[in-house]
Scaffold this motif. Structure first.
Motif, PDB file in Angstrom:
ATOM      1  N   SER A 235       3.596   0.891  37.128  1.00 44.48           N
ATOM      2  CA  SER A 235       2.984  -0.138  37.602  1.00 44.48           C
ATOM      3  C   SER A 235       3.165   0.004  39.162  1.00 44.48           C
ATOM      4  O   SER A 235       2.032  -0.459  39.784  1.00 44.48           O
ATOM      5  N   ASN A 236       3.853   0.561  39.719  1.00 44.67           N
ATOM      6  CA  ASN A 236       4.115   0.904  40.960  1.00 44.67           C
ATOM      7  C   ASN A 236       2.884   1.922  41.575  1.00 44.67           C
ATOM      8  O   ASN A 236       2.435   1.878  42.581  1.00 44.67           O
ATOM      9  N   SER A 237       2.438   2.752  40.786  1.00 44.01           N
ATOM     10  CA  SER A 237       1.422   3.922  40.867  1.00 44.01           C
ATOM     11  C   SER A 237       0.091   3.109  41.207  1.00 44.01           C
ATOM     12  O   SER A 237      -0.806   3.273  41.851  1.00 44.01           O
ATOM     13  N   HIS A 238       0.037   2.019  40.269  1.00 40.26           N
ATOM     14  CA  HIS A 238      -1.122   1.258  40.314  1.00 40.26           C
ATOM     15  C   HIS A 238      -1.533   0.779  41.704  1.00 40.26           C
ATOM     16  O   HIS A 238      -2.677   0.843  42.334  1.00 40.26           O
ATOM     17  N   SER A 239      -0.360   0.195  42.199  1.00 36.41           N
ATOM     18  CA  SER A 239      -0.589  -0.438  43.599  1.00 36.41           C
ATOM     19  C   SER A 239      -0.642   0.551  44.443  1.00 36.41           C
ATOM     20  O   SER A 239      -1.588   0.405  45.544  1.00 36.41           O
ATOM     21  N   TYR A 240       0.028   1.804  44.555  1.00 33.63           N
ATOM     22  CA  TYR A 240      -0.049   2.794  45.473  1.00 33.63           C
ATOM     23  C   TYR A 240      -1.446   3.536  45.487  1.00 33.63           C
ATOM     24  O   TYR A 240      -1.804   3.910  46.504  1.00 33.63           O
ATOM     25  N   ILE A 241      -1.912   3.701  44.440  1.00 37.64           N
ATOM     26  CA  ILE A 241      -3.156   4.553  43.931  1.00 37.64           C
ATOM     27  C   ILE A 241      -4.340   3.801  44.781  1.00 37.64           C
ATOM     28  O   ILE A 241      -5.230   4.275  45.399  1.00 37.64           O
ATOM     29  N   VAL A 242      -4.434   2.418  44.357  1.00 30.63           N
ATOM     30  CA  VAL A 242      -5.592   1.804  44.960  1.00 30.63           C
ATOM     31  C   VAL A 242      -5.366   1.512  46.390  1.00 30.63           C
ATOM     32  O   VAL A 242      -6.424   1.830  47.053  1.00 30.63           O
ATOM     33  N   THR A 243      -4.273   1.241  46.747  1.00 34.37           N
ATOM     34  CA  THR A 243      -4.061   1.127  48.391  1.00 34.37           C
ATOM     35  C   THR A 243      -4.301   2.441  49.279  1.00 34.37           C
ATOM     36  O   THR A 243      -4.888   2.538  50.118  1.00 34.37           O
ATOM     37  N   THR A 386     -10.534   4.142  39.601  1.00 33.71           N
ATOM     38  CA  THR A 386     -10.519   3.798  40.901  1.00 33.71           C
ATOM     39  C   THR A 386     -11.395   4.600  41.909  1.00 33.71           C
ATOM     40  O   THR A 386     -12.273   4.361  42.562  1.00 33.71           O
ATOM     41  N   LEU A 387     -11.426   5.813  41.470  1.00 28.86           N
ATOM     42  CA  LEU A 387     -12.557   6.877  42.056  1.00 28.86           C
ATOM     43  C   LEU A 387     -13.863   6.753  41.542  1.00 28.86           C
ATOM     44  O   LEU A 387     -14.899   7.027  42.060  1.00 28.86           O
ATOM     45  N   ALA A 388     -13.901   6.768  40.043  1.00 25.89           N
ATOM     46  CA  ALA A 388     -15.203   6.785  39.614  1.00 25.89           C
ATOM     47  C   ALA A 388     -15.952   5.706  39.322  1.00 25.89           C
ATOM     48  O   ALA A 388     -17.131   5.430  39.258  1.00 25.89           O
ATOM     49  N   VAL A 389     -15.268   4.447  39.372  1.00 25.73           N
ATOM     50  CA  VAL A 389     -15.781   3.151  39.081  1.00 25.73           C
ATOM     51  C   VAL A 389     -15.636   2.314  40.279  1.00 25.73           C
ATOM     52  O   VAL A 389     -16.693   2.281  41.104  1.00 25.73           O
ATOM     53  N   ALA A 390     -14.639   1.368  40.356  1.00 27.02           N
ATOM     54  CA  ALA A 390     -14.335   0.516  41.312  1.00 27.02           C
ATOM     55  C   ALA A 390     -12.840   0.296  41.352  1.00 27.02           C
ATOM     56  O   ALA A 390     -12.388   0.106  40.316  1.00 27.02           O
ATOM     57  N   PRO A 391     -12.218   0.000  42.423  1.00 29.92           N
ATOM     58  CA  PRO A 391     -10.826  -0.456  42.715  1.00 29.92           C
ATOM     59  C   PRO A 391     -10.429  -1.499  41.638  1.00 29.92           C
ATOM     60  O   PRO A 391      -9.347  -1.569  40.993  1.00 29.92           O
ATOM     61  N   ILE A 392     -11.290  -2.636  41.341  1.00 28.61           N
ATOM     62  CA  ILE A 392     -10.944  -3.605  40.673  1.00 28.61           C
ATOM     63  C   ILE A 392     -10.675  -3.385  39.491  1.00 28.61           C
ATOM     64  O   ILE A 392      -9.791  -3.962  38.638  1.00 28.61           O
ATOM     65  N   PHE A 393     -11.367  -2.256  38.708  1.00 21.08           N
ATOM     66  CA  PHE A 393     -11.144  -1.826  37.497  1.00 21.08           C
ATOM     67  C   PHE A 393     -10.154  -1.054  37.260  1.00 21.08           C
ATOM     68  O   PHE A 393      -9.960  -0.577  36.139  1.00 21.08           O
ATOM     69  N   SER A 394      -9.328  -0.580  38.017  1.00 22.66           N
ATOM     70  CA  SER A 394      -8.088   0.121  38.006  1.00 22.66           C
ATOM     71  C   SER A 394      -7.085  -0.664  36.926  1.00 22.66           C
ATOM     72  O   SER A 394      -6.234  -0.058  36.545  1.00 22.66           O
ATOM     73  N   ILE A 395      -7.110  -2.001  37.084  1.00 20.58           N
ATOM     74  CA  ILE A 395      -6.305  -2.827  36.070  1.00 20.58           C
ATOM     75  C   ILE A 395      -6.481  -2.276  34.830  1.00 20.58           C
ATOM     76  O   ILE A 395      -5.616  -2.404  34.001  1.00 20.58           O
ATOM     77  N   ALA A 396      -7.893  -1.880  34.371  1.00 18.84           N
ATOM     78  CA  ALA A 396      -8.142  -1.594  32.961  1.00 18.84           C
ATOM     79  C   ALA A 396      -7.309  -0.262  32.708  1.00 18.84           C
ATOM     80  O   ALA A 396      -6.982  -0.051  31.577  1.00 18.84           O
ATOM     81  N   GLY A 397      -6.955   0.411  33.862  1.00 13.73           N
ATOM     82  CA  GLY A 397      -6.167   1.764  33.419  1.00 13.73           C
ATOM     83  C   GLY A 397      -4.566   1.320  32.999  1.00 13.73           C
ATOM     84  O   GLY A 397      -3.980   1.784  32.139  1.00 13.73           O
ATOM     85  N   VAL A 398      -4.127   0.207  33.726  1.00  9.89           N
ATOM     86  CA  VAL A 398      -2.981  -0.318  33.372  1.00  9.89           C
ATOM     87  C   VAL A 398      -3.040  -0.928  31.900  1.00  9.89           C
ATOM     88  O   VAL A 398      -2.087  -0.744  31.188  1.00  9.89           O
ATOM     89  N   VAL A 399      -4.072  -1.486  31.679  1.00 14.79           N
ATOM     90  CA  VAL A 399      -4.339  -2.135  30.111  1.00 14.79           C
ATOM     91  C   VAL A 399      -3.986  -1.059  29.175  1.00 14.79           C
ATOM     92  O   VAL A 399      -3.424  -1.319  28.217  1.00 14.79           O
TER      93      VAL A 399
END
Length: 425
Positions: A235-243, A386-399
């Motif tokens: 969960s924390n990597s999600h926040s850190y990676i996008v930021t 985050t890199l290939a699509v868009a930051p907003i879809f990074s949530i899908a990685g957590v899903v």
């Protein structure tokens, strides 16, 4: 005659609320009180103090997860393995909790000393220590099937914070003052547990407590800690990676989406503490059908809460967007984030009851393995999206990572049920 089923249905719903409502409501009130503290700090503290307070609250919140892994969960399982839930043989958990609490207090004091002042260090050192002592008191109450005691602690804690904020809104308060407010709240929250609970923390020496705790560490806590750390890392990597990769502005819509489903997360934590003793006791008695029924009811309650939250999110997002959205935020991006966060929350609602039942069966090592696998998948998926699509879809990685975890736990659950059926056959 037709009225009887409806009456029975109403009784069933009332029973459901009676079982889960108190724990959910009291925990939600504590969450709201912490939010009020942060909102107060935004209006009354400087930028540096706001950041320090937010970081200290994160440390205290992480301490709750460590407490669950190291003392609360193994204690709950231990006292519910037999019918005698007051055995003195489990007293070593209390000195272990005291040492964990003091360690957190030292960390909080050091952070406040470096970033603020010696007075703030004293206040947050005490707040960090007392917060974990109170948290284990809640776990102790749930372990002994006394949820009303835990609820009284929550209400006393939150009520003291509200009273403190009302006074501070007139007199003002600095970071040390807010720390003192948290100390007072924790002390008030300890009152429902009584002096006997506090005395048990000095029941034996630390050396004896460590010796008695060693088998618990080997068989349970070490694996539970791995699960907690890997889950936090995901969960924390999600926040850190996008930021880090896209900047804080890109994380803003995600943060709004997560805000909508924070109440569900609070209820998941509260109801887990409520249901873990029930499932553990059923498994220990060999009443596996009762454990499975408890799992299903737990899952049904969480999904009901999830549906209610989805309806509320839709109403706010499309009926009253001005309550949450600022002009700088893109409405479509926020809607996408809310939808993805809803999916993530649903997976967690399905996964958690299965995970709690697996813990009740003492399958800690397989759970840790599933958590590590999920963590690896999540970090890679979040980075690539985050890199290939868009930051907003990074949530899908957590899903995706949570789906991996859920399916792994489901496989463990299916295997246990097949083995049980073969054993009964």
């Amino acid at each position: 005659m037709p009225a009887q089923p409806r009456q029975g249905e109403r009784k069933g719903i009332a029973s459901l609320f009676g079982r889960f409502g108190l724990a959910s409501l009291s925990s939600a009130i504590v969450s709201v009180s912490h939010l009020a503290v942060q909102l107060f700090s935004i209006h009354h503290l400087g930028t540096a103090a706001i950041g320090t307070l937010a970081f200290l609250l994160v440390i205290i919140q992480f301490g709750y997860s460590l407490s669950n892994a190291l003392v609360a969960t193994p204690y709950t399982i231990a006292v519910n393995q037999t019918d005698d839930a007051d055995q003195a043989g489990f007293d070593f958990f209390f000195p272990m909790n005291l040492m964990l609490s003091l360690s957190q207090g030292v960390i909080c004091a050091a952070i406040a000393w470096v970033t603020a002042s010696p007075l703030a260090a004293l206040a947050f050192g005490l707040a960090g220590t007392l917060s974990l002592i109170r948290w284990f008191g809640r776990s102790n109450a749930y372990a002994h099937h006394a949820p009303a005691r835990a609820a009284r602690s929550d209400l006393a804690y939150a009520g003291t914070i509200v009273a403190g904020l009302l006074i501070a809104s007139r007199t003002g308060a600095d970071l040390a003052g807010i720390g003192g407010m948290l100390v007072a709240a924790s002390l008030a929250g300890l009152l429902p547990f009584g002096l006997a609970y506090l005395r048990r923390h000095a029941a034996m020496s630390p050396v004896r407590a460590f010796g008695a705790y060693r088998p618990v560490w080997r068989d349970q806590s070490a694996w539970t800690l791995v699960g907690v750390l890997s889950t936090e890392a995901t969960s924390n990597s999600h926040s850190y990676i996008v930021t880090l990769l896209a900047g804080p502005a890109a994380f803003a819509p995600i943060a709004v989406g997560m805000l909508f489903f924070r109440p569900v997360n609070v209820c998941i934590t509260a109801l887990t503490q409520l249901e873990r003793p029930r499932m553990t006791r059923a498994v220990a008695r060999g009443d596996h059908d009762a454990a499975i029924r408890a799992e299903r009811l737990f899952m049904g309650a969480l999904i009901f809460l999830w549906l209610a939250t989805c309806v509320l999110a839709a109403v706010v997002l499309y009926g009253f967007p001005g309550l949450i959205l600022k002009p700088a935020l893109d409405h479509a991006q926020v809607a996408t984030a809310v939808a993805l966060c809803a999916l993530l929350s649903l997976v967690q609602c399905i996964q958690t009851p299965m995970s709690v039942l697996t813990q009740a069966r003492r399958a800690f090592r397989p759970l840790a393995t599933q958590s590590l696998r999920s963590c690896g998948v999540g970090i890679v998926a979040v980075t690539l999206l985050t890199l290939a699509v868009a930051p907003i879809f990074s949530i899908a990685g957590v899903v995706l990572s949570q789906l991996v975890m859920m399916l792994g736990i489901w496989a463990l659950d299916r295997k246990w049920r097949r083995e049980r059926q073969r054993g009964e056959g």
